[in-house]
Design a protein around this motif. Structure first.
Motif, PDB file in Angstrom:
ATOM      1  N   PRO A  13       0.689  -0.899  -0.065  1.00 24.84           N
ATOM      2  CA  PRO A  13      -0.076  -0.184  -0.263  1.00 24.84           C
ATOM      3  C   PRO A  13       0.736   1.563  -0.290  1.00 24.84           C
ATOM      4  O   PRO A  13       2.049   1.589  -0.095  1.00 24.84           O
ATOM      5  CB  PRO A  13      -1.085   0.109   1.350  1.00 24.84           C
ATOM      6  N   VAL A  14       0.170   2.176  -0.509  1.00 21.57           N
ATOM      7  CA  VAL A  14       0.840   3.782  -0.523  1.00 21.57           C
ATOM      8  C   VAL A  14       0.087   4.156   0.241  1.00 21.57           C
ATOM      9  O   VAL A  14      -0.798   4.129   0.568  1.00 21.57           O
ATOM     10  CB  VAL A  14       0.777   4.240  -1.733  1.00 21.57           C
ATOM     11  N   LEU A  15       1.511   5.081   0.748  1.00 26.02           N
ATOM     12  CA  LEU A  15       0.625   6.239   2.016  1.00 26.02           C
ATOM     13  C   LEU A  15      -0.422   6.787   1.678  1.00 26.02           C
ATOM     14  O   LEU A  15       0.158   7.362   1.241  1.00 26.02           O
ATOM     15  CB  LEU A  15       2.312   6.391   2.683  1.00 26.02           C
ATOM     16  N   HIS A  16      -1.442   7.269   2.465  1.00 26.59           N
ATOM     17  CA  HIS A  16      -2.497   8.349   3.098  1.00 26.59           C
ATOM     18  C   HIS A  16      -1.455   9.346   3.793  1.00 26.59           C
ATOM     19  O   HIS A  16      -1.698   9.619   4.748  1.00 26.59           O
ATOM     20  CB  HIS A  16      -3.386   7.922   2.962  1.00 26.59           C
TER      21      HIS A  16
ATOM     22  N   ARG B 236       6.495   9.825   5.836  1.00 26.53           N
ATOM     23  CA  ARG B 236       6.304  10.858   5.873  1.00 26.53           C
ATOM     24  C   ARG B 236       5.305  11.875   4.595  1.00 26.53           C
ATOM     25  O   ARG B 236       4.839  12.564   4.652  1.00 26.53           O
ATOM     26  CB  ARG B 236       7.856  12.460   5.178  1.00 26.53           C
ATOM     27  N   GLN B 237       5.490  10.330   3.500  1.00 25.13           N
ATOM     28  CA  GLN B 237       5.098  10.795   1.648  1.00 25.13           C
ATOM     29  C   GLN B 237       4.225   9.503   1.797  1.00 25.13           C
ATOM     30  O   GLN B 237       4.857   8.210   1.890  1.00 25.13           O
ATOM     31  CB  GLN B 237       5.917  11.575   0.902  1.00 25.13           C
ATOM     32  N   PRO B 238       3.274   9.859   0.098  1.00 25.34           N
ATOM     33  CA  PRO B 238       3.031   8.860  -0.405  1.00 25.34           C
ATOM     34  C   PRO B 238       4.164   7.469  -1.085  1.00 25.34           C
ATOM     35  O   PRO B 238       3.833   8.430  -2.366  1.00 25.34           O
ATOM     36  CB  PRO B 238       2.246   9.459  -0.802  1.00 25.34           C
ATOM     37  N   ILE B 239       4.595   7.140  -0.416  1.00 26.42           N
ATOM     38  CA  ILE B 239       5.341   6.190  -1.236  1.00 26.42           C
ATOM     39  C   ILE B 239       4.967   4.262  -0.923  1.00 26.42           C
ATOM     40  O   ILE B 239       3.967   4.391   0.384  1.00 26.42           O
ATOM     41  CB  ILE B 239       7.271   6.946  -1.363  1.00 26.42           C
ATOM     42  N   ALA B 240       5.308   3.517  -2.117  1.00 30.01           N
ATOM     43  CA  ALA B 240       4.293   2.446  -1.536  1.00 30.01           C
ATOM     44  C   ALA B 240       5.405   1.608  -0.420  1.00 30.01           C
ATOM     45  O   ALA B 240       7.156   1.920   0.163  1.00 30.01           O
ATOM     46  CB  ALA B 240       5.175   1.402  -2.881  1.00 30.01           C
ATOM     47  N   GLN B 241       5.224   0.628   0.541  1.00 30.70           N
ATOM     48  CA  GLN B 241       5.236   0.107   1.896  1.00 30.70           C
ATOM     49  C   GLN B 241       6.623  -0.308   1.050  1.00 30.70           C
ATOM     50  O   GLN B 241       7.887  -0.409   2.166  1.00 30.70           O
ATOM     51  CB  GLN B 241       4.223  -0.653   2.474  1.00 30.70           C
TER      52      GLN B 241
ATOM     53  N   LEU C 107       1.207   1.872   9.800  1.00 31.30           N
ATOM     54  CA  LEU C 107       2.494   1.059   9.579  1.00 31.30           C
ATOM     55  C   LEU C 107       2.313   1.000   7.807  1.00 31.30           C
ATOM     56  O   LEU C 107       2.946   1.001   6.735  1.00 31.30           O
ATOM     57  CB  LEU C 107       2.903  -0.024   9.671  1.00 31.30           C
ATOM     58  N   THR C 108       0.912   0.541   7.306  1.00 31.84           N
ATOM     59  CA  THR C 108       0.354   0.382   6.665  1.00 31.84           C
ATOM     60  C   THR C 108       0.242   1.757   5.740  1.00 31.84           C
ATOM     61  O   THR C 108      -0.128   1.897   4.553  1.00 31.84           O
ATOM     62  CB  THR C 108      -1.201  -0.033   6.148  1.00 31.84           C
ATOM     63  N   GLY C 109      -0.239   2.468   6.043  1.00 33.91           N
ATOM     64  CA  GLY C 109      -0.262   4.284   5.731  1.00 33.91           C
ATOM     65  C   GLY C 109      -2.081   4.726   5.470  1.00 33.91           C
ATOM     66  O   GLY C 109      -2.355   5.356   4.950  1.00 33.91           O
TER      67      GLY C 109
ATOM     68  N   GLY D  78      -6.952  -4.472  -2.633  1.00 35.48           N
ATOM     69  CA  GLY D  78      -7.088  -2.905  -2.079  1.00 35.48           C
ATOM     70  C   GLY D  78      -6.465  -1.864  -2.819  1.00 35.48           C
ATOM     71  O   GLY D  78      -7.211  -1.152  -2.622  1.00 35.48           O
ATOM     72  N   TRP D  79      -4.959  -2.038  -2.345  1.00 34.17           N
ATOM     73  CA  TRP D  79      -3.848  -0.543  -2.718  1.00 34.17           C
ATOM     74  C   TRP D  79      -3.341  -1.229  -4.350  1.00 34.17           C
ATOM     75  O   TRP D  79      -3.307  -0.135  -4.604  1.00 34.17           O
ATOM     76  CB  TRP D  79      -2.925  -1.024  -1.760  1.00 34.17           C
ATOM     77  N   ARG D  80      -4.542  -1.870  -4.968  1.00 30.10           N
ATOM     78  CA  ARG D  80      -3.925  -1.954  -6.404  1.00 30.10           C
ATOM     79  C   ARG D  80      -3.681  -0.953  -7.271  1.00 30.10           C
ATOM     80  O   ARG D  80      -2.859  -0.582  -8.165  1.00 30.10           O
ATOM     81  CB  ARG D  80      -4.789  -3.005  -7.791  1.00 30.10           C
ATOM     82  N   GLU D  81      -4.349   0.538  -6.758  1.00 32.21           N
ATOM     83  CA  GLU D  81      -4.823   1.392  -7.992  1.00 32.21           C
ATOM     84  C   GLU D  81      -3.528   2.501  -7.931  1.00 32.21           C
ATOM     85  O   GLU D  81      -3.029   3.446  -8.474  1.00 32.21           O
ATOM     86  CB  GLU D  81      -6.068   2.555  -8.295  1.00 32.21           C
TER      87      GLU D  81
END
Length: 431
Positions: free
Chosen positions: A204-207, A216-221, A390-392, A412-415
């Motif tokens: 998943p990418v952080l919200h 800190r920022q929206p990157i993948a786990q 942790l999962t964002g 759930g995090w595909r897009e």
């Protein structure tokens, strides 16, 4: 999700000693999509030790030309070493070609004397006499003021990463880049291998509303990038104003390489990351920090051993029945010497990765959460919902609570992952 994009006008990549050691495609300046890099499936096997040079080795081979005439401060920890295990601070301090005037220590400290959640504070390094400034939990203007007070012109970053969004050294990188911009300093990143390859971004990418020091920022786990590539992405996508950035990249590293292909010694980047095998599973099993199960801290196999009182062999059987690629789960019993269940014998599983190319740490971590909740009535999330940090987002927790299986959670995090992968490609430096 959609990420913003800003110009890269302030970002330059310094490729030192390129003619002698950089693959021809890079020497000719061709930076297309890295050959052999795929976002799914298996990458080509590592080709062994091919004379890899780290960013520091490239810098030194060029006579430190990138630092000429500059007062230099280094953000580093015990992983900032040469292949003959000398620390780069000691090497540069002894070299008249470098005006090294300060060191900046992150979590665990410059020399690594502090446990998780600690640092060494402000002191003078006994070995070199250099002032060591504490960066841990500092960001923005307070950290910029430290850079200003140190009197340096250029801040150099050299720390080994573990490849996961919640491994905090990449956010030390981000915070130091932001602070260097505020202080008007130049920023140089010396690259090192991603120990678990750079083949793909996973998870998943952080919200943004869940941003903390573990993201800190929206990157993948599992971001699938090196620290220099992350610095390029941070500078263009996330910093309010770009810092004067230079990246000194490696030669001889390929995206399909695991750490043992590098020929470099492994120094634990933190006390609970003792081996490259720990890093291999960490992006998934660190999720157990967000539960009431032990994540193996206080054992010789942190993040490979998971368990709690009351768990028996049913968990291992249920987890193995999921058919998780590249890994087998063994029923295991252990007694942590500190952290959760200190001094008490607990039951659980040990991960045994038998095909590291097929292994997906994030999917495995989710599968283990799903199977633990199904087989152990005592399963619970930490009351502060740390799992969401942790999962964002809250999605993984709420889906598992609602009875979703592993495939449903991963879907759930595909897009958002696909969107991050598209952005990520713009900043990759290696094939």
């Amino acid at each position: 999700m959609r990420l913003s994009r800003r110009s890269l006008f302030a970002t330059t990549t310094a490729t030192l000693a390129a003619a002698a050691s950089t693959p021809a495609a890079f020497a000719q300046g061709r930076m297309g999509h890295p050959e052999g890099h795929t976002e799914s499936g298996r990458a080509a096997p590592a080709a062994g030790r091919r004379g890899l040079r780290t960013g520091f080795e490239q810098l030194a081979a060029d006579g430190y030309a990138a630092l000429d005439g500059e007062r230099v401060g280094v953000v580093t920890n015990p992983t900032g070493i040469t292949r003959d295990v000398r620390h780069i601070v000691d090497v540069m301090h002894a070299d008249d070609r470098v005006d090294l005037t300060a060191v900046f220590g992150p979590e665990h400290g410059f020399r690594g004397t502090a446990q998780a959640g600690g640092s060494e504070g402000r002191h003078d390094d006994p070995a070199t006499g250099l002032p060591v400034y504490d960066t841990y939990l500092k960001s923005g203007r307070p950290l910029a003021d430290i850079f200003t007070a140190s009197g340096v012109d250029t801040v150099v970053f050299d720390i080994q990463d573990a490849g996961a969004r919640f491994y905090t050294y990449i956010w030390t990188l981000y915070d130091c880049m932001e602070a260097a911009q505020l202080a008007g300093k130049r920023f140089v990143v010396l690259d090192r291998p991603n120990p678990v390859t750079g083949r793909a971004a996973l998870g998943p990418v952080l919200h943004p509303e869940f941003a903390t020091f573990v993201g800190r920022q929206p990157i993948a786990q599992a971001h699938g990038m090196t620290v220099a590539e992350l610095a390029r992405l941070f500078n263009a996508e996330f910093l309010a104003e770009p810092v004067r950035l230079e990246t000194v990249r490696m030669s001889g590293w390929r995206r399909s390489d695991f750490y043992d292909a590098s020929g470099l010694p492994w120094v634990p980047p933190s006390p609970n990351m003792p081996t490259p095998e720990t890093a291999l599973v960490y992006a998934g099993t660190c999720l157990f920090e967000g539960t009431n199960l032990s994540e193996g801290r206080g054992t010789t196999r942190p993040f490979e051993l998971l368990g709690a009182e009351g768990i028996d062999g049913r968990w291992a059987a249920e987890a193995n029945a999921l058919g998780l690629a590249g890994v087998r789960l063994r029923e295991a019993y252990f007694a942590p010497t500190f952290s959760k269940f200190q001094g008490r014998t607990v039951g659980g599983v040990q991960l045994h990765v038998h095909d590291r190319e097929a292994f997906d740490p994030v999917r495995t971590g989710v599968g283990l959460l799903v199977s633990a909740k199904r087989t152990w009535s005592g399963f619970a999330w930490r009351p502060d919902h740390w799992i969401d940090k942790l999962t964002g987002s809250e999605r993984v927790r709420t889906m598992i609570d609602a009875g979703a299986d592993t495939d449903e959670v991963v879907a759930g995090w595909r897009e958002e992952l696909a969107a991050f992968r598209r952005t990520r490609r713009e900043y990759l430096l290696y094939r």
